[in-house]
Design a protein around this motif. Structure first.
Motif, PDB file in Angstrom:
ATOM      1  N   ASP A   1      15.041  50.757  45.608  1.00  0.00           N
ATOM      2  CA  ASP A   1      16.390  50.522  45.098  1.00  0.00           C
ATOM      3  C   ASP A   1      16.848  49.102  45.410  1.00  0.00           C
ATOM      4  O   ASP A   1      17.440  48.428  44.558  1.00  0.00           O
ATOM      5  N   ALA A   2      16.593  48.667  46.635  1.00  0.00           N
ATOM      6  CA  ALA A   2      16.995  47.315  47.029  1.00  0.00           C
ATOM      7  C   ALA A   2      16.291  46.258  46.186  1.00  0.00           C
ATOM      8  O   ALA A   2      16.901  45.262  45.768  1.00  0.00           O
ATOM      9  N   TRP A   3      15.002  46.478  45.928  1.00  0.00           N
ATOM     10  CA  TRP A   3      14.230  45.560  45.086  1.00  0.00           C
ATOM     11  C   TRP A   3      14.799  45.524  43.665  1.00  0.00           C
ATOM     12  O   TRP A   3      15.011  44.457  43.090  1.00  0.00           O
ATOM     13  N   LEU A   4      15.076  46.696  43.120  1.00  0.00           N
ATOM     14  CA  LEU A   4      15.603  46.781  41.759  1.00  0.00           C
ATOM     15  C   LEU A   4      16.969  46.122  41.666  1.00  0.00           C
ATOM     16  O   LEU A   4      17.244  45.362  40.726  1.00  0.00           O
ATOM     17  N   HIS A   5      17.833  46.387  42.637  1.00  0.00           N
ATOM     18  CA  HIS A   5      19.174  45.803  42.615  1.00  0.00           C
ATOM     19  C   HIS A   5      19.116  44.284  42.744  1.00  0.00           C
ATOM     20  O   HIS A   5      19.892  43.572  42.090  1.00  0.00           O
TER      21      HIS A   5
END
Length: 239
Positions: A61-65
């Protein structure tokens, strides 16, 4: 220079494996006559540190955001709150309701420009979801959700893979899948440059409407139809 551009076009398009109606090379060359945008040093330097080294969902999620907010420059227009979840679609025959997990908001238009569906890491994006009665794949679900809300661009992702969808008002549309592992490889840097140039905030908000990403898809679809019609005419003439 032209030979180099032809090689770059063929390489990055081959790697994302477009299916159905997608962006065509002539339209891309017209929109980007000097090639795709230069990769900012800050983005290039951050890639290795940002890319997850674990299967933990929060890391993906952090990577995508980071990719969407920072690398694409969506910033505060990237919404994951109730502004996103209100884009929903009931599937009564399967007692299901799907909704967007995130959107690219366009306050001036009063609606989203992109609807995003996020699935657990490792979920096949093109196959039915195991354990569910509804046999629609994640890609099919995103297309139905976009069409229900008259949104032309969809994203389906498990964090590692990002499928971008073109969902026209009429017709089947198409999609392509970006393996984000390629973003880290200097030899395939054109894939990342294409992703940032095509889906960055500037392509939605920083250019004339006829040059925005939806218009590029529409023009590509028109040119593909012209080629199909011309081939059909030639076949009929030959017969």
């Amino acid at each position: 220079m032209k030979a180099r551009r032809r090689t770059e076009d063929a390489t990055w398009l081959r790697l994302i494996e477009p299916e159905g109606q997608f962006l065509t090379t002539p339209v891309l060359r017209q929109a980007f006559p000097q090639g795709f945008d230069t990769l900012p040093n800050a983005i290039r330097d951050a890639l290795q540190d940002r890319y997850p080294a674990t299967d933990d969902e929060s890391a993906w999620d952090a990577w995508l955001h980071w990719l969407l907010r920072s690398a694409l420059g969506w910033g505060e227009r990237f919404r994951t709150d109730e502004a996103a979840t209100r884009y929903s679609l009931a599937i009564p025959e399967h007692a299901l309701e799907i909704h967007a997990d995130a959107i690219l908001d366009d306050p001036e238009r009063g609606k989203a420009r992109v609807l995003l569906l996020r699935f657990p890491h490792g979920t096949p994006l093109e196959k039915r979801i195991a354990g569910e009665r509804w046999n629609a794949s994640p890609l099919d679900r995103a297309a139905q959700l976009c069409r229900a809300h008259d949104v032309r661009i969809g994203i389906v992702t498990d964090g590692e893979r990002i499928a971008t969808l073109w969902v026209p008002a009429n017709g089947p549309g198409g999609h392509a899948t970006w393996e984000t592992t390629l973003f880290l490889e200097s030899a395939e840097r054109e894939v990342l440059r294409a992703f940032l140039s095509l889906f960055g905030a500037a392509r939605f908000f920083g250019v004339a409407e006829k040059e925005q990403i939806e218009a590029l898809f529409e023009e590509s679809e028109r040119k593909q139809s012209e080629v199909t019609d011309r081939l059909g005419y030639q076949v009929r003439q030959a017969v």
